[in-house]
Design an enzyme around this catalytic site. Sequence first.
Site, PDB file in Angstrom:
ATOM      1  CB  SER A  11       3.547  -6.695  -0.986  1.00 41.02           C
ATOM      2  OG  SER A  11       3.347  -5.493  -0.396  1.00 41.02           O
ATOM      3  CG  HIS A  36       2.843  -6.264  -5.131  1.00 42.89           C
ATOM      4  ND1 HIS A  36       1.973  -6.172  -6.407  1.00 42.89           N
ATOM      5  CD2 HIS A  36       2.050  -5.628  -4.086  1.00 42.89           C
ATOM      6  CE1 HIS A  36       0.770  -5.843  -6.174  1.00 42.89           C
ATOM      7  NE2 HIS A  36       0.808  -5.480  -4.895  1.00 42.89           N
ATOM      8  CG  ASP A  38       1.165  -2.759  -2.261  1.00 45.13           C
ATOM      9  OD1 ASP A  38       0.498  -3.226  -3.099  1.00 45.13           O
ATOM     10  OD2 ASP A  38       1.741  -3.967  -1.403  1.00 45.13           O
ATOM     11  CG  MET A  40      -1.378   2.324  -0.597  1.00 47.12           C
ATOM     12  SD  MET A  40      -1.629   1.358   1.300  1.00 47.12           S
ATOM     13  CE  MET A  40      -1.492  -0.194   0.589  1.00 47.12           C
ATOM     14  CG  HIS A  69      -1.497  -2.716  -6.404  1.00 48.96           C
ATOM     15  ND1 HIS A  69      -2.061  -3.532  -5.366  1.00 48.96           N
ATOM     16  CD2 HIS A  69      -2.660  -2.183  -6.604  1.00 48.96           C
ATOM     17  CE1 HIS A  69      -3.214  -3.392  -5.035  1.00 48.96           C
ATOM     18  NE2 HIS A  69      -3.656  -2.558  -5.869  1.00 48.96           N
ATOM     19  CG  MET A  71      -4.116   0.229  -4.050  1.00 49.69           C
ATOM     20  SD  MET A  71      -3.468  -0.370  -2.765  1.00 49.69           S
ATOM     21  CE  MET A  71      -1.671  -0.769  -2.938  1.00 49.69           C
ATOM     22  CG  MET A 140      -7.336  -5.497  -4.598  1.00 47.29           C
ATOM     23  SD  MET A 140      -5.584  -5.704  -4.438  1.00 47.29           S
ATOM     24  CE  MET A 140      -5.498  -5.807  -2.654  1.00 47.29           C
ATOM     25  CG  ASP A 182      -2.109  -7.605  -3.365  1.00 50.06           C
ATOM     26  OD1 ASP A 182      -1.772  -8.024  -2.285  1.00 50.06           O
ATOM     27  OD2 ASP A 182      -1.879  -6.395  -3.716  1.00 50.06           O
TER      28      ASP A 182
HETATM   29  C1  DX5 Z   1      -2.983  -4.267   0.319  1.00 54.30           C
HETATM   30  C2  DX5 Z   1      -1.788  -4.273  -0.750  1.00 54.30           C
HETATM   31  C3  DX5 Z   1      -1.225  -5.750  -0.611  1.00 54.30           C
HETATM   32  C4  DX5 Z   1      -0.753  -6.060   0.912  1.00 54.30           C
HETATM   33  C5  DX5 Z   1      -0.458  -7.547   0.882  1.00 54.30           C
HETATM   34  O1  DX5 Z   1      -3.620  -2.953  -0.169  1.00 54.30           O
HETATM   35  O2  DX5 Z   1      -2.098  -4.132  -2.297  1.00 54.30           O
HETATM   36  O3  DX5 Z   1      -0.019  -5.766  -1.641  1.00 54.30           O
HETATM   37  O4  DX5 Z   1       0.578  -5.552   1.123  1.00 54.30           O
HETATM   38  O5  DX5 Z   1      -0.017  -7.973   2.480  1.00 54.30           O
HETATM   39  P1  DX5 Z   1      -0.585  -9.141   3.022  1.00 54.30           P
HETATM   40  O6  DX5 Z   1       0.088 -10.429   2.207  1.00 54.30           O
HETATM   41  O7  DX5 Z   1       0.013  -9.081   4.138  1.00 54.30           O
HETATM   42  O8  DX5 Z   1      -2.064  -9.364   2.897  1.00 54.30           O
HETATM   43 ZN    ZN Z   2      -0.796  -4.761  -3.822  1.00 49.31          ZN
END
Ligand code: DX5
Ligand code: ZN
Length: 231
Positions: A11, A36, A38, A40, A69, A71, A140, A182
């Site tokens: 990620s 990956h 992320d 947000m 991903h 969010m 998750m 994840d």
């Molecule tokens: C959290 C993200 C994850 C996160 C994982 O909301 O969706 O992808 O970056 O990070 P680690 O592996 O550090 O938990």
């Molecule tokens: Zn993620």
Amino acid sequence: MKSRNFRIAPSILSADFARLGEEVRAIETAGADLVHFDVMDNHYVPNLTVGPMVCEAVRRCVSVPIDVHLMVRPVDRLAADFAKAGANLITFHPEASEHIDRTLSLIRESGCKAGLVFNPATPLHHLDHVMDRLDMILLMSVNPGFGGQSFIASTLPKIAAVRARIDAHVAAGGQPIWLEVDGGIKIDNIGAVARAGADTFVAGSAVFGAPDPDGGYRGVISRFREALRDA
Ligand code: DX5
Ligand code: ZN
């Protein structure tokens, strides 16, 4: 279970954003199967990251698939924008979309693989009427919003429950569906996550926080693969 293909998806949330191009090239060279990504929005989750422009820039740096991903709420417009920006897989949280079926179709029509994401306490009933429209299910194992949190152990039986649903679906002639997990994945728990039924593993802090003397990104990814060999 042995015959399952395993995929490692670092990620970018834990990457050095000031050197993002170098960072994604480095994880590709180190053997990552996916990037990956992320996203947000400071609305669905209490954090704010990056949008389609950054995805487009990352696309120019790597050839492995980009696993976006989302969010975010609402989902649809951003999903379409990420498809244009070079995403290959796009997942979203069912409770963030007004019309799950429409969002899944929109993602697939834009040429991407589509998936649903479940937070630790989100029930699996959202899968009931859409199994034939999914390429991936993402569970998750932390609450979404931040990297570096600890793995929530109650995710393990949930992974097994989703694995059973996928296997039943495939046995009945359905398309294959990847099962991604994840949050909080480390060398010492990836084996248990695989044994519970996952085939695709997101790791942020475990990969990007890898200290150089241990072999850097390549070292962690190969230790993940070793742990998976015994899974
Ligand atoms: C959290 C993200 C994850 C996160 C994982 O909301 O969706 O992808 O970056 O990070 P680690 O592996 O550090 O938990
Ligand atoms: Zn993620």
